[in-house]
Write a protein that holds these residues in place. Sequence first.
Motif, short mmCIF file in Angstrom:
data_model
loop_
_atom_site.label_atom_id
_atom_site.label_comp_id
_atom_site.label_asym_id
_atom_site.label_seq_id
_atom_site.Cartn_x
_atom_site.Cartn_y
_atom_site.Cartn_z
N UNK A 83 14.00 59.45 -15.61
CA UNK A 83 14.37 60.37 -16.69
C UNK A 83 13.18 60.69 -17.59
N UNK A 84 12.41 59.67 -17.96
CA UNK A 84 11.23 59.89 -18.79
C UNK A 84 10.22 60.76 -18.03
N UNK A 85 9.97 60.42 -16.77
CA UNK A 85 9.01 61.15 -15.95
C UNK A 85 9.39 62.61 -15.81
N UNK A 86 10.63 62.87 -15.42
CA UNK A 86 11.06 64.26 -15.20
C UNK A 86 11.05 65.07 -16.49
N UNK A 87 11.45 64.45 -17.60
CA UNK A 87 11.46 65.15 -18.88
C UNK A 87 10.04 65.54 -19.30
N UNK A 88 9.10 64.59 -19.17
CA UNK A 88 7.71 64.85 -19.55
C UNK A 88 7.07 65.91 -18.66
N UNK A 89 7.24 65.79 -17.36
CA UNK A 89 6.63 66.75 -16.43
C UNK A 89 7.24 68.14 -16.63
N UNK A 90 8.55 68.21 -16.80
CA UNK A 90 9.21 69.51 -16.99
C UNK A 90 8.72 70.18 -18.27
N UNK A 91 8.53 69.40 -19.33
CA UNK A 91 8.07 69.97 -20.60
C UNK A 91 6.68 70.56 -20.45
N UNK A 92 5.80 69.84 -19.77
CA UNK A 92 4.43 70.33 -19.58
C UNK A 92 4.43 71.54 -18.66
N UNK A 93 5.21 71.49 -17.60
CA UNK A 93 5.25 72.61 -16.65
C UNK A 93 5.80 73.86 -17.33
N UNK A 94 6.86 73.70 -18.10
CA UNK A 94 7.47 74.84 -18.79
C UNK A 94 6.49 75.46 -19.78
N UNK A 95 5.80 74.60 -20.51
CA UNK A 95 4.82 75.07 -21.51
C UNK A 95 3.71 75.88 -20.87
N UNK A 96 3.29 75.49 -19.67
CA UNK A 96 2.16 76.14 -19.04
C UNK A 96 2.49 77.30 -18.12
N UNK A 97 3.76 77.57 -17.92
CA UNK A 97 4.13 78.64 -16.99
C UNK A 97 3.86 80.01 -17.60
N UNK A 98 3.13 80.85 -16.86
CA UNK A 98 2.95 82.21 -17.36
C UNK A 98 4.27 82.98 -17.28
N UNK A 99 4.37 84.05 -18.02
CA UNK A 99 5.59 84.85 -18.05
C UNK A 99 5.61 85.77 -16.84
N UNK A 100 6.21 85.30 -15.75
CA UNK A 100 6.30 86.07 -14.51
C UNK A 100 7.73 86.57 -14.37
N UNK A 101 7.91 87.87 -14.27
CA UNK A 101 9.27 88.41 -14.14
C UNK A 101 10.00 87.76 -12.96
N UNK A 102 11.24 87.38 -13.20
CA UNK A 102 12.06 86.77 -12.17
C UNK A 102 11.86 85.27 -12.04
N UNK A 103 10.90 84.72 -12.75
CA UNK A 103 10.63 83.28 -12.68
C UNK A 103 11.04 82.59 -13.95
N UNK A 104 12.12 83.06 -14.58
CA UNK A 104 12.55 82.49 -15.85
C UNK A 104 13.46 81.28 -15.66
N UNK A 105 13.52 80.74 -14.45
CA UNK A 105 14.36 79.56 -14.22
C UNK A 105 13.81 78.33 -14.93
N UNK A 106 12.51 78.36 -15.30
CA UNK A 106 11.90 77.22 -15.99
C UNK A 106 12.02 77.32 -17.49
#
Length: 107
Positions: A83-106
């Motif tokens: 739970x800690x691992x997935x929460x931390x990785x997801x937060x970093x991944x979400x923060x760094x994702x560029x705004x790509x149309x259709x990729x708003x699942x993150x």
Amino acid sequence: MFGDMMNMMGKLKEAQKKVEETKERLNTVMIDESSNDGKLKVTLTANRTIKSISIDEELLQDKDMLEDYLILTLNRAIEKATNVNETEIAAVAKEGMPNIPGMDMFK
């Protein structure tokens, strides 16, 4: 458009670097878990690497009981670490994702 693509690629590389840095940092985040009666204690990293196991002398006399304690306590510790691992990785991944149309699942 080419500039936008290069910008997105740069952001993706930066996000990937941050995810890798987070994974390294999670090696230093310790998760402690104990059996309900405190006879077994385990410590894992948030990357789910076992760092220590402490077993009460009484458990060493009963192999079946020790196995049950290990299974229950390790599973709880692994669940917490996951739970800690997935929460931390997801937060970093979400923060760094560029705004790509259709990729708003993150988002």
